[in-house]
Design a protein around this motif. Structure first.
Motif, short mmCIF file in Angstrom:
data_model
loop_
_atom_site.label_atom_id
_atom_site.label_comp_id
_atom_site.label_asym_id
_atom_site.label_seq_id
_atom_site.Cartn_x
_atom_site.Cartn_y
_atom_site.Cartn_z
N LYS A 137 2.52 95.88 76.44
CA LYS A 137 2.48 96.45 77.53
C LYS A 137 3.96 96.41 78.47
CE LYS A 137 -2.38 96.27 78.50
NZ LYS A 137 -3.35 95.39 78.77
N LEU A 138 4.56 95.32 77.88
CA LEU A 138 5.98 94.91 78.89
C LEU A 138 6.89 95.67 78.16
CD1 LEU A 138 5.34 91.22 78.68
CD2 LEU A 138 4.99 92.63 80.54
N LYS A 139 8.13 95.88 78.94
CA LYS A 139 9.29 96.52 78.58
C LYS A 139 10.33 95.72 78.63
CE LYS A 139 7.71 101.33 78.98
NZ LYS A 139 6.40 101.01 79.84
N GLY A 140 11.37 96.09 78.49
CA GLY A 140 12.77 95.55 78.53
C GLY A 140 12.88 94.11 78.42
N HIS A 141 13.43 93.63 79.58
CA HIS A 141 13.51 91.89 79.77
C HIS A 141 12.31 91.31 79.55
CE1 HIS A 141 16.98 93.85 82.32
NE2 HIS A 141 17.43 93.41 81.37
N TYR A 142 11.41 92.08 79.96
CA TYR A 142 10.03 91.17 80.10
C TYR A 142 9.64 90.94 78.42
CZ TYR A 142 10.31 92.25 84.82
OH TYR A 142 10.54 92.27 86.25
N LEU B 274 4.11 83.26 80.13
CA LEU B 274 3.14 84.52 79.52
C LEU B 274 2.17 84.95 80.32
CD1 LEU B 274 3.46 83.33 75.78
CD2 LEU B 274 4.65 84.94 76.62
N ILE B 275 1.60 83.99 80.70
CA ILE B 275 0.27 84.39 81.48
C ILE B 275 0.68 85.17 82.60
CG2 ILE B 275 -1.62 83.42 83.02
CD1 ILE B 275 -1.84 81.06 80.88
N ILE B 276 1.89 84.80 83.40
CA ILE B 276 2.05 85.63 84.59
C ILE B 276 2.71 87.15 84.32
CG2 ILE B 276 3.93 85.62 86.46
CD1 ILE B 276 1.54 83.68 87.09
N LEU B 277 3.46 87.06 82.87
CA LEU B 277 3.74 88.43 82.52
C LEU B 277 2.77 89.18 82.13
CD1 LEU B 277 6.55 87.51 80.15
CD2 LEU B 277 6.93 88.55 82.03
N PHE B 278 1.61 88.67 81.77
CA PHE B 278 0.29 89.37 81.24
C PHE B 278 -0.36 89.96 82.73
CE2 PHE B 278 0.09 86.91 77.21
CZ PHE B 278 1.46 87.58 76.78
N ILE B 279 -0.55 89.03 83.69
CA ILE B 279 -1.47 89.49 84.64
C ILE B 279 -0.77 89.86 86.00
CG2 ILE B 279 -3.61 88.08 83.94
CD1 ILE B 279 -2.64 85.76 85.75
N ARG B 280 0.40 89.20 86.44
CA ARG B 280 1.35 89.50 87.61
C ARG B 280 2.83 89.87 87.25
NH1 ARG B 280 -1.23 89.48 92.69
NH2 ARG B 280 0.69 89.88 93.58
N PRO B 281 3.03 90.83 86.52
CA PRO B 281 4.43 90.85 85.82
C PRO B 281 5.47 90.85 87.14
CG PRO B 281 3.46 92.85 85.08
CD PRO B 281 2.30 91.80 85.75
N ASN B 282 4.80 91.39 88.60
CA ASN B 282 5.60 91.42 89.69
C ASN B 282 5.89 90.30 90.37
OD1 ASN B 282 2.97 92.13 89.81
ND2 ASN B 282 3.38 93.76 91.17
N GLY B 283 5.43 89.04 89.68
CA GLY B 283 5.47 87.83 90.62
C GLY B 283 4.48 87.46 91.50
N LEU B 284 4.50 86.18 91.93
CA LEU B 284 3.25 85.71 92.76
C LEU B 284 3.14 86.28 94.15
CD1 LEU B 284 3.06 81.97 91.95
CD2 LEU B 284 1.45 84.17 91.02
N ALA B 286 4.93 89.15 95.27
CA ALA B 286 5.43 90.67 95.51
C ALA B 286 4.44 91.33 95.96
CB ALA B 286 6.25 90.97 94.25
N SER B 287 4.77 92.45 96.78
CA SER B 287 3.69 93.42 97.01
C SER B 287 3.42 94.45 95.86
CB SER B 287 3.90 94.09 98.51
OG SER B 287 5.15 94.79 98.11
N LYS B 288 2.17 95.00 95.96
CA LYS B 288 1.89 96.35 94.95
C LYS B 288 3.04 97.19 95.09
CE LYS B 288 -1.83 96.03 92.34
NZ LYS B 288 -3.26 95.14 92.77
N GLU B 289 3.18 97.64 96.24
CA GLU B 289 4.06 98.74 96.41
C GLU B 289 5.45 98.58 95.99
OE1 GLU B 289 2.55 97.64 99.70
OE2 GLU B 289 0.76 98.41 98.42
N ALA B 290 6.09 97.56 96.14
CA ALA B 290 7.44 97.19 95.81
C ALA B 290 7.38 97.11 94.26
CB ALA B 290 7.76 95.73 96.27
N ALA B 291 6.38 96.44 93.76
CA ALA B 291 6.35 96.44 92.15
C ALA B 291 6.08 97.93 91.70
CB ALA B 291 4.99 95.57 91.93
N GLY B 292 5.51 98.89 92.28
CA GLY B 292 5.47 100.06 91.65
C GLY B 292 6.80 100.73 91.54
N LEU B 293 7.71 100.43 92.19
CA LEU B 293 9.09 100.96 92.22
C LEU B 293 10.03 100.50 91.10
CD1 LEU B 293 9.88 100.91 96.09
CD2 LEU B 293 9.16 102.80 94.60
N ARG B 294 9.56 99.39 90.44
CA ARG B 294 10.23 98.85 89.51
C ARG B 294 9.66 99.08 88.11
NH1 ARG B 294 11.33 93.84 92.27
NH2 ARG B 294 13.46 94.01 93.42
N ALA B 295 10.73 99.32 87.14
CA ALA B 295 10.34 99.41 85.61
C ALA B 295 10.04 98.28 84.90
CB ALA B 295 11.39 100.45 85.04
N PHE B 296 8.97 98.12 84.27
CA PHE B 296 8.82 96.96 83.53
C PHE B 296 9.05 97.16 82.02
CE2 PHE B 296 6.51 95.92 87.43
CZ PHE B 296 7.23 94.76 87.67
#
Lengths: 353, 296
Positions: A137-142, B274-284, B286-296
């Motif tokens: 589900k991840l992309k790029g750096h992640y 790994l767990i953080i990447l899976f459940i909260r890739p935008n960090g502990l 960060a707000s949801k809105e800010a995360a939406g602007l970033r590409a993962f």
């Protein structure tokens, strides 16, 4: 059958290398060619993940190690002390165990190579499934960091768990009898047979992947690489295709690990190291990402040179430099800097005439 | 667990945590201005430690550290100018592979210059057995040096980004590169500068931690993974988050030693990653809105 015609040059090349080595009296080169074949098997699997599905994996040495280590552990770790435990008795009843004598003459009961191979490959596929669902589900750096993390975990486990031999790894791995009289093992008596076993496996692998790429799945994968959102919107189940490809490449890596471990008679933790994963990525990049032939040629060539010790102590540095140079100057791979296109145009022009 | 032991673990955690935070901030500075993760970040830390150890033969400790940081900054600038500056809109995959290649080359170069041996700077104050008593726990003065230096670095950085013209230009470049160009900011130089800055603070962290953790040619890789874990935990690009997440990971790791074998310490932080990447890739944080602007 016409779709398999592309294999003819490869078959000829394999035979030609054998004849050339026999003619020049350098048959010992075939040992490294056999080992390169197994590494190339992993590389072409990774090539489909990276080049066609567009997903980077910095953890493929981990899958190689899962295959190699499990095969080695199952076929060497003595179960004689556990003879009365139910799982062991069930395995024995199914004919999956083989008893013999260890080097000290004690009774030894181990899993047969066939059963160990199947178990190791299944384990790799299962782990790829479990890891792949969240990771892809991840992309790029992640994605890069997550797969790198996976690789490091496997490395640390191989290094820290006594069952896998710690820093020494596992040695004394028995031969793998594919057919009566056809065993995967080192030693000069079996050199030529093993050379052909290894390359037959690569041929099968290439055929499978070639057909995959030129099928509906391959088109879906290319669509994912082009634009995942666009592919999603026209109804390609991107998550599933990515996962299947990832699992398939893990199976290739694990198979390579199993066979090479039997061939070398052992495996050590360095096979699981991060540098190995980086090296595989480097080879795929040099071959031109979405280019199985490039990956195969480069995988064989670079691994062969590296195994012959041509790069000496600069081995890792050479692969690092290759990575940088290719990515800076020829991100499409050195086989695709116009040479192939020009050749193809040349050929097609002749056909038009 | 006695209160003394608790404090002992806590301080060990804070020490390592502040190092992780500094490495993570290094990641963030480059990520903010360029959108790439510099996989060679850990190598800056190693270089700082190694260069200062070599310089120590010729000059006092303070000079050696300052000069080592300066040299690493020059190396950072060199890397950016040679490998990254002239690439037009490189893909993420390409940048990942290039920075990995750079990290390998630096590591191999270090192996040939300094060998495989483990080296370290001397303790800044006292020796390996000097200790300060805090609530009954015995803390090495070096721990205070590390925590103090990391704290000061964070303060200096936030001052730099808020109050100086160059800092403001770098933030502008991070917020919107095109707009920054339109305002007449030389974004190319800002990118070089971000490499210089993150090489510098990485090298400083490498000097500070060398007496405690020792320095080896390949000690950068593990640090880079931990630093990246922290950067993700705190939210990529978020400097304040990196500090909090760094301390958190350091403390968790320190206490995990009392539960799991030391050999698995790295596995724990990677599992957290790994767990953080899976459940909260935008960090502990960060707000949801800010995360939406970033590409993962």
């Amino acid at each position: 059958m016409r779709r398999l015609l592309f294999l003819i040059p490869l078959v000829l090349a394999i035979a030609a290398v054998h004849l050339l080595c026999a003619w020049t009296g350098t048959l010992y080169y075939l040992t490294q060619m056999t080992m390169s074949a197994y590494y190339s098997l992993l590389v072409i699997g990774l090539c489909v993940v990276m080049g066609y599905a567009g997903q980077i994996s910095l953890g493929h040495a981990g899958f190689f190690a899962i295959g190699g280590y499990l095969a080695a552990a199952f076929t060497t770790r003595n179960l004689a002390g556990l003879q009365d435990a139910l799982p062991v008795r069930m395995l024995d009843a199914a004919g999956l165990l083989v008893s013999g004598r260890d080097v000290y003459g004690g009774a030894q009961l181990v899993v047969t190579p066939w059963a160990a191979c199947v178990a190791a490959v299944l384990a790799a596929a299962l782990i790829a499934l479990l890891i792949g669902i969240p990771v892809l589900k991840l992309k790029g750096h992640y994605l890069a960091m997550a797969t790198l993390g996976f690789g490091i975990i496997i490395y640390k486990i191989a290094l820290a768990v006594p069952y896998f031999g710690g820093a020494d790894g596992i040695s004394e791995v028995p031969p793998f009898n594919l057919l009566p009289g056809l065993a995967i093992t080192g030693g000069s008596a079996n050199r030529i047979a093993n050379y052909y076993i290894a390359w037959t496996l690569v041929l099968l692998g290439v055929t499978l992947l070639w057909n995959l790429i030129h099928s509906r799945v391959g088109r879906a994968l290319r669509a994912i690489h082009g634009s995942e959102r666009a592919a999603d919107s026209i109804g390609v189940d991107t998550a599933r295709y990515k996962l299947y490809t990832f699992m398939l490449s893990a199976v290739f890596a694990a198979l390579a690990g199993v066979f090479l471990t039997h061939y070398n008679g052992g495996i050590g933790p360095s096979e699981a190291g991060v540098m190995k994963s980086v090296r595989y990525v480097a080879i795929v990049a040099v071959g031109g990402m979405a280019h199985i032939w490039g990956a195969l040629v480069m995988g064989t060539l670079l691994n062969f040179l590296s195994l012959r010790g041509v790069f000496g102590t600069y081995d890792d540095a050479v692969f690092g430099a290759i990575l940088i140079l290719i990515m800076l100057f020829a991100p499409e791979g050195i086989l695709q800097t116009g040479i192939m296109d020009r050749l193809r145009r040349l050929v097609s022009r002749r056909e038009e005439d | 667990m006695t209160i003394e032991l608790f404090i002992q673990y806590l301080f060990a955690g804070i020490t390592y945590g502040s190092i992780y935070a500094i490495v993570a901030i290094g990641f963030n500075i480059i990520y903010n201005t360029t959108g790439i993760i510099n996989f060679a970040q850990g190598e800056f830390v190693m270089l700082g430690g190694m260069i200062s150890i070599s310089l120590l033969d010729f000059m006092p400790l303070a000079c050696a550290i300052i000069l080592a940081v300066a040299i690493t900054m020059v190396i950072g600038a060199f890397i950016e100018i040679v490998f990254i500056r002239w690439l037009a809109a490189p893909s993420v995959l390409r940048m990942i592979i290039i920075t990995i290649g750079i990290s390998i080359l630096i590591r191999e170069a270090a192996l040939y210059i300094w060998g495989e041996g483990v080296r370290s700077l001397p303790y800044f104050t006292g020796s390996a057995i000097t200790a300060v008593g805090i609530f009954g726990a015995r803390i090495s003065p070096q721990v205070l040096w590390v925590v103090g230096a990391c704290g000061l670095t964070v303060l200096a950085l936030s001052f730099f980004f808020k109050a100086t013209p160059v800092g403001r230009e770098m933030r502008a470049c991070a917020a919107n590169r095109k707009a920054a160009i339109l305002c007449g900011i030389n974004t190319g130089n800002m990118v070089t500068f971000s490499f210089v800055l993150s090489a510098g603070i990485g090298a400083l962290a490498g000097c500070m931690m060398s007496p405690i953790t020792y320095t080896q040619y390949d000690s950068g890789t593990a640090l880079a993974i931990k630093g990246f874990t922290v950067a993700i935990l705190g939210g990529l690009g978020n400097v304040g988050g990196a500090v909090a997440a760094g301390l958190l990971l350091g403390v968790v790791e320190a206490f995990s030693v009392s539960v799991v074998p030391l050999a698995f310490q790295d596995v724990i932080s990677i599992a957290i990653l790994l767990i953080i990447l899976f459940i909260r890739p935008n960090g502990l944080f960060a707000s949801k809105e800010a995360a939406g602007l970033r590409a993962f």
